[in-house]
Scaffold this motif. Sequence first.
Motif, mmCIF file in Angstrom:
data_model
loop_
_atom_site.group_PDB
_atom_site.id
_atom_site.type_symbol
_atom_site.label_atom_id
_atom_site.label_comp_id
_atom_site.label_asym_id
_atom_site.label_seq_id
_atom_site.Cartn_x
_atom_site.Cartn_y
_atom_site.Cartn_z
ATOM 1 N N ASP A 114 -6.186 -2.267 -6.222
ATOM 2 C CA ASP A 114 -6.116 -1.520 -7.480
ATOM 3 C C ASP A 114 -5.437 -2.319 -8.591
ATOM 4 O O ASP A 114 -5.793 -2.184 -9.755
ATOM 5 N N TYR A 115 -4.444 -3.102 -8.209
ATOM 6 C CA TYR A 115 -3.695 -3.885 -9.201
ATOM 7 C C TYR A 115 -3.412 -5.271 -8.611
ATOM 8 O O TYR A 115 -3.092 -5.380 -7.427
ATOM 9 N N GLY A 124 -0.643 3.790 -10.361
ATOM 10 C CA GLY A 124 -0.846 4.860 -9.377
ATOM 11 C C GLY A 124 0.477 5.543 -9.086
ATOM 12 O O GLY A 124 1.204 5.925 -10.016
ATOM 13 N N ASP A 125 0.815 5.678 -7.795
ATOM 14 C CA ASP A 125 2.087 6.306 -7.433
ATOM 15 C C ASP A 125 3.198 5.257 -7.284
ATOM 16 O O ASP A 125 4.101 5.408 -6.466
ATOM 17 N N THR A 153 -2.528 3.599 -3.093
ATOM 18 C CA THR A 153 -2.643 2.575 -4.142
ATOM 19 C C THR A 153 -2.338 1.208 -3.533
ATOM 20 O O THR A 153 -1.334 1.056 -2.830
ATOM 21 N N LYS A 183 0.876 -1.190 0.000
ATOM 22 C CA LYS A 183 0.000 0.000 0.000
ATOM 23 C C LYS A 183 0.904 1.228 0.000
ATOM 24 O O LYS A 183 1.718 1.410 0.919
ATOM 25 N N THR A 184 0.766 2.041 -1.039
ATOM 26 C CA THR A 184 1.659 3.186 -1.220
ATOM 27 C C THR A 184 1.212 4.362 -0.339
ATOM 28 O O THR A 184 0.092 4.359 0.191
ATOM 29 N N LYS A 197 0.093 7.134 -1.212
ATOM 30 C CA LYS A 197 -1.155 7.742 -1.723
ATOM 31 C C LYS A 197 -2.325 6.756 -1.713
ATOM 32 O O LYS A 197 -3.400 7.045 -2.245
ATOM 33 N N LYS A 217 2.854 1.737 -15.168
ATOM 34 C CA LYS A 217 2.534 2.729 -14.148
ATOM 35 C C LYS A 217 1.333 2.230 -13.362
ATOM 36 O O LYS A 217 0.314 1.855 -13.954
#
Length: 263
Positions: free
Chosen positions: A71-72, A132-133, A45, A40-41, A43, A130
Amino acid sequence: MSSKLRAFLAGLLALPLAAAAQGKGKTEITWYGHAAFTVKTPKGTVLLIDPWLSNPKAPAQGLADSLEKVDYILVSHGHFDHVGETVAIGKRTGAKLITNFELAKALVDAGYPKDNAGFDTVGNVGGQVKAGDATVIMVTAVHSSGFGDESGTKVGGNPMGFVVKVEGGPEIYHTGDTDVTQDMRLIPERYGPVDVMLACIGGHFTMDPKGAALAASFVRAKVVVPMHFGTFPVLAGTPEELIRALKGKAKVLVLTPGRATSF
Ligand SMILES: [Zn+2]
Protein backbone atom coordinates in the motif's frame (compact mmCIF):
# COMPACT_ATOMS: atom_id res chain seq x y z
CA MET A 1 -6.60 -33.43 36.71
CA SER A 2 -9.32 -34.82 34.48
CA SER A 3 -8.51 -35.32 30.83
CA LYS A 4 -11.33 -32.87 29.94
CA LEU A 5 -9.84 -30.16 32.14
CA ARG A 6 -6.37 -30.87 30.75
CA ALA A 7 -7.69 -30.53 27.19
CA PHE A 8 -9.47 -27.29 28.11
CA LEU A 9 -6.31 -25.79 29.64
CA ALA A 10 -4.22 -26.91 26.66
CA GLY A 11 -6.75 -25.21 24.39
CA LEU A 12 -6.49 -21.97 26.38
CA LEU A 13 -2.71 -22.02 26.06
CA ALA A 14 -2.81 -22.84 22.36
CA LEU A 15 -5.18 -20.00 21.44
CA PRO A 16 -2.86 -17.02 21.88
CA LEU A 17 -0.01 -18.96 20.28
CA ALA A 18 -2.17 -19.75 17.27
CA ALA A 19 -3.28 -16.11 17.02
CA ALA A 20 0.34 -14.99 17.16
CA ALA A 21 1.36 -17.49 14.51
CA GLN A 22 -1.37 -16.30 12.17
CA GLY A 23 -0.76 -12.67 13.03
CA LYS A 24 -4.46 -12.09 13.86
CA GLY A 25 -4.91 -8.70 15.46
CA LYS A 26 -1.16 -8.31 15.43
CA THR A 27 1.37 -6.28 13.56
CA GLU A 28 3.73 -8.36 11.43
CA ILE A 29 7.27 -7.24 10.63
CA THR A 30 9.26 -9.07 7.97
CA TRP A 31 12.92 -8.39 7.19
CA TYR A 32 14.11 -8.90 3.61
CA GLY A 33 17.81 -8.36 4.34
CA HIS A 34 19.82 -5.09 4.54
CA ALA A 35 17.36 -2.24 5.40
CA ALA A 36 14.28 -3.70 3.69
CA PHE A 37 11.19 -4.51 5.77
CA THR A 38 7.46 -4.83 5.45
CA VAL A 39 5.14 -3.80 8.26
CA LYS A 40 1.66 -5.34 8.02
CA THR A 41 -0.85 -3.71 10.36
CA PRO A 42 -3.76 -5.44 12.13
CA LYS A 43 -6.13 -4.10 9.44
CA GLY A 44 -3.89 -5.39 6.65
CA THR A 45 -2.16 -2.19 5.52
CA VAL A 46 1.25 -3.12 4.08
CA LEU A 47 4.10 -0.64 4.35
CA LEU A 48 7.28 -1.55 2.49
CA ILE A 49 10.42 0.22 3.73
CA ASP A 50 13.66 0.71 1.71
CA PRO A 51 12.87 -2.07 -0.80
CA TRP A 52 16.24 -3.19 -2.10
CA LEU A 53 14.80 -6.67 -2.41
CA SER A 54 17.60 -7.94 -4.65
CA ASN A 55 20.18 -7.50 -1.87
CA PRO A 56 22.63 -10.35 -1.25
CA LYS A 57 20.80 -11.45 1.94
CA ALA A 58 17.33 -11.46 0.39
CA PRO A 59 15.41 -14.65 1.22
CA ALA A 60 14.39 -15.30 -2.40
CA GLN A 61 14.97 -14.09 -5.95
CA GLY A 62 12.47 -11.90 -7.78
CA LEU A 63 10.74 -10.57 -4.65
CA ALA A 64 10.09 -7.21 -6.32
CA ASP A 65 7.85 -9.07 -8.80
CA SER A 66 6.12 -11.30 -6.28
CA LEU A 67 5.15 -9.23 -3.22
CA GLU A 68 1.38 -9.37 -3.55
CA LYS A 69 0.06 -6.31 -1.76
CA VAL A 70 1.95 -3.11 -1.04
CA ASP A 71 0.00 0.00 0.00
CA TYR A 72 2.85 2.38 0.79
CA ILE A 73 6.56 2.45 -0.05
CA LEU A 74 8.74 4.37 2.40
CA VAL A 75 12.18 5.38 1.11
CA SER A 76 14.59 6.83 3.67
CA HIS A 77 17.10 8.32 1.21
CA GLY A 78 18.34 8.15 -2.37
CA HIS A 79 21.11 5.55 -2.24
CA PHE A 80 20.70 2.40 -4.33
CA ASP A 81 20.68 0.08 -1.31
CA HIS A 82 17.51 1.81 -0.04
CA VAL A 83 15.69 2.89 -3.22
CA GLY A 84 16.19 -0.60 -4.63
CA GLU A 85 13.22 -1.66 -6.78
CA THR A 86 10.94 1.18 -5.62
CA VAL A 87 9.96 2.27 -9.14
CA ALA A 88 9.12 -1.24 -10.41
CA ILE A 89 7.14 -2.13 -7.27
CA GLY A 90 5.33 1.21 -7.35
CA LYS A 91 4.31 0.64 -10.98
CA ARG A 92 3.13 -2.91 -10.37
CA THR A 93 1.27 -2.47 -7.05
CA GLY A 94 -0.03 1.11 -7.18
CA ALA A 95 1.60 1.82 -3.81
CA LYS A 96 1.80 5.41 -2.63
CA LEU A 97 5.27 6.85 -2.09
CA ILE A 98 6.34 8.22 1.28
CA THR A 99 9.64 10.08 1.09
CA ASN A 100 11.08 13.57 0.91
CA PHE A 101 10.14 16.10 -1.76
CA GLU A 102 13.32 16.00 -3.86
CA LEU A 103 13.69 12.23 -3.84
CA ALA A 104 10.02 11.84 -4.80
CA LYS A 105 10.62 14.10 -7.80
CA ALA A 106 13.72 12.12 -8.81
CA LEU A 107 11.80 8.83 -8.50
CA VAL A 108 8.91 10.19 -10.59
CA ASP A 109 11.47 11.25 -13.22
CA ALA A 110 12.74 7.66 -13.08
CA GLY A 111 9.24 6.31 -13.76
CA TYR A 112 7.38 6.16 -10.42
CA PRO A 113 3.65 6.85 -11.10
CA LYS A 114 3.19 10.57 -10.46
CA ASP A 115 -0.37 10.18 -9.15
CA ASN A 116 0.96 8.02 -6.31
CA ALA A 117 3.69 10.47 -5.32
CA GLY A 118 1.56 13.49 -4.42
CA PHE A 119 1.46 15.75 -1.41
CA ASP A 120 -0.85 13.39 0.50
CA THR A 121 2.18 11.18 1.15
CA VAL A 122 5.31 13.09 0.11
CA GLY A 123 6.67 15.35 2.82
CA ASN A 124 9.81 16.09 4.72
CA VAL A 125 11.38 15.76 8.17
CA GLY A 126 8.88 16.67 10.88
CA GLY A 127 5.90 15.74 8.71
CA GLN A 128 3.33 13.05 9.42
CA VAL A 129 1.45 10.99 6.85
CA LYS A 130 -1.64 8.90 7.45
CA ALA A 131 -1.13 5.44 6.00
CA GLY A 132 -4.26 3.32 6.55
CA ASP A 133 -4.32 2.33 10.22
CA ALA A 134 -0.80 3.65 10.73
CA THR A 135 0.82 7.06 10.91
CA VAL A 136 4.28 7.58 9.42
CA ILE A 137 6.39 10.33 10.94
CA MET A 138 9.50 11.45 9.05
CA VAL A 139 12.41 12.06 11.43
CA THR A 140 15.98 13.26 11.19
CA ALA A 141 18.83 11.05 10.01
CA VAL A 142 22.42 12.20 9.55
CA HIS A 143 23.67 10.82 6.24
CA SER A 144 23.61 11.84 2.55
CA SER A 145 20.97 11.19 -0.10
CA GLY A 146 22.16 11.46 -3.71
CA PHE A 147 20.05 9.45 -6.14
CA GLY A 148 21.91 7.87 -9.03
CA ASP A 149 20.52 6.52 -12.27
CA GLU A 150 21.86 6.18 -15.81
CA SER A 151 21.89 9.96 -16.23
CA GLY A 152 24.12 10.56 -13.19
CA THR A 153 23.60 11.52 -9.55
CA LYS A 154 20.60 13.70 -8.74
CA VAL A 155 19.64 15.65 -5.64
CA GLY A 156 17.80 13.29 -3.31
CA GLY A 157 16.80 15.73 -0.55
CA ASN A 158 17.60 15.09 3.08
CA PRO A 159 17.92 11.56 4.44
CA MET A 160 15.36 10.53 7.04
CA GLY A 161 14.23 7.82 9.40
CA PHE A 162 10.62 6.75 9.96
CA VAL A 163 8.53 6.37 13.08
CA VAL A 164 5.55 4.16 12.24
CA LYS A 165 2.77 4.31 14.81
CA VAL A 166 0.33 1.46 14.26
CA GLU A 167 -3.21 1.86 15.63
CA GLY A 168 -3.67 -0.80 18.29
CA GLY A 169 -0.09 -1.93 17.63
CA PRO A 170 3.52 -1.02 18.27
CA GLU A 171 5.50 2.13 17.64
CA ILE A 172 8.23 1.14 15.18
CA TYR A 173 11.31 3.24 14.44
CA HIS A 174 13.31 2.54 11.26
CA THR A 175 16.50 4.55 11.66
CA GLY A 176 17.35 4.78 7.97
CA ASP A 177 21.09 5.27 7.59
CA THR A 178 22.44 7.52 10.32
CA ASP A 179 24.86 7.99 13.16
CA VAL A 180 23.48 8.21 16.68
CA THR A 181 22.25 11.78 17.22
CA GLN A 182 20.98 13.89 20.08
CA ASP A 183 17.82 14.39 17.99
CA MET A 184 16.88 10.79 18.72
CA ARG A 185 16.10 11.82 22.31
CA LEU A 186 13.18 13.84 20.91
CA ILE A 187 11.49 10.77 19.44
CA PRO A 188 10.15 9.30 22.72
CA GLU A 189 9.52 12.81 24.05
CA ARG A 190 7.30 13.68 21.08
CA TYR A 191 5.85 10.34 20.02
CA GLY A 192 6.30 8.03 23.04
CA PRO A 193 8.83 5.27 23.70
CA VAL A 194 9.75 3.03 20.78
CA ASP A 195 8.50 -0.56 20.97
CA VAL A 196 10.56 -1.90 18.06
CA MET A 197 13.68 -0.16 16.74
CA LEU A 198 14.98 -1.29 13.34
CA ALA A 199 18.55 -0.10 13.79
CA CYS A 200 21.49 0.10 11.39
CA ILE A 201 24.54 -1.41 13.09
CA GLY A 202 27.05 -2.15 10.31
CA GLY A 203 29.32 0.87 10.84
CA HIS A 204 31.41 2.50 8.05
CA PHE A 205 28.42 4.26 6.40
CA THR A 206 26.29 4.40 9.57
CA MET A 207 26.52 3.98 13.32
CA ASP A 208 28.13 0.79 14.63
CA PRO A 209 26.71 -1.53 17.34
CA LYS A 210 27.95 0.71 20.19
CA GLY A 211 26.35 3.73 18.52
CA ALA A 212 23.15 1.78 17.95
CA ALA A 213 23.05 0.76 21.64
CA LEU A 214 23.33 4.41 22.65
CA ALA A 215 20.64 5.31 20.11
CA ALA A 216 18.39 2.59 21.56
CA SER A 217 18.74 4.17 25.00
CA PHE A 218 17.92 7.62 23.55
CA VAL A 219 14.65 6.38 21.98
CA ARG A 220 13.90 4.08 24.97
CA ALA A 221 13.58 1.07 22.67
CA LYS A 222 12.15 -2.12 24.14
CA VAL A 223 13.24 -4.36 21.26
CA VAL A 224 16.10 -3.69 18.84
CA VAL A 225 16.16 -5.43 15.46
CA PRO A 226 19.61 -5.05 13.86
CA MET A 227 19.84 -4.28 10.14
CA HIS A 228 22.30 -2.86 7.57
CA PHE A 229 25.10 -5.21 8.60
CA GLY A 230 26.99 -8.01 6.84
CA THR A 231 25.67 -7.16 3.37
CA PHE A 232 29.14 -6.01 2.32
CA PRO A 233 32.43 -6.74 4.12
CA VAL A 234 32.75 -3.11 5.30
CA LEU A 235 29.44 -3.36 7.20
CA ALA A 236 31.26 -5.30 9.89
CA GLY A 237 29.12 -4.63 13.00
CA THR A 238 27.42 -7.74 14.39
CA PRO A 239 24.31 -8.47 16.48
CA GLU A 240 26.59 -10.06 19.11
CA GLU A 241 28.41 -6.73 19.53
CA LEU A 242 25.04 -5.00 19.80
CA ILE A 243 23.91 -7.41 22.53
CA ARG A 244 27.15 -6.76 24.48
CA ALA A 245 26.84 -2.99 24.07
CA LEU A 246 23.19 -2.93 25.21
CA LYS A 247 24.05 -4.69 28.49
CA GLY A 248 20.52 -6.08 28.77
CA LYS A 249 18.82 -2.67 28.55
CA ALA A 250 16.80 -3.74 25.49
CA LYS A 251 16.00 -7.07 23.91
CA VAL A 252 17.79 -7.85 20.64
CA LEU A 253 15.79 -9.74 18.06
CA VAL A 254 17.70 -10.98 15.01
CA LEU A 255 15.08 -11.59 12.35
CA THR A 256 15.35 -14.32 9.75
CA PRO A 257 14.91 -12.78 6.26
CA GLY A 258 11.51 -13.63 4.81
CA ARG A 259 9.93 -14.84 8.05
CA ALA A 260 7.18 -12.64 9.58
CA THR A 261 7.34 -11.88 13.30
CA SER A 262 4.25 -10.64 15.17
CA PHE A 263 4.34 -7.79 17.65
ZN1 LIG B 1 22.61 2.16 3.26
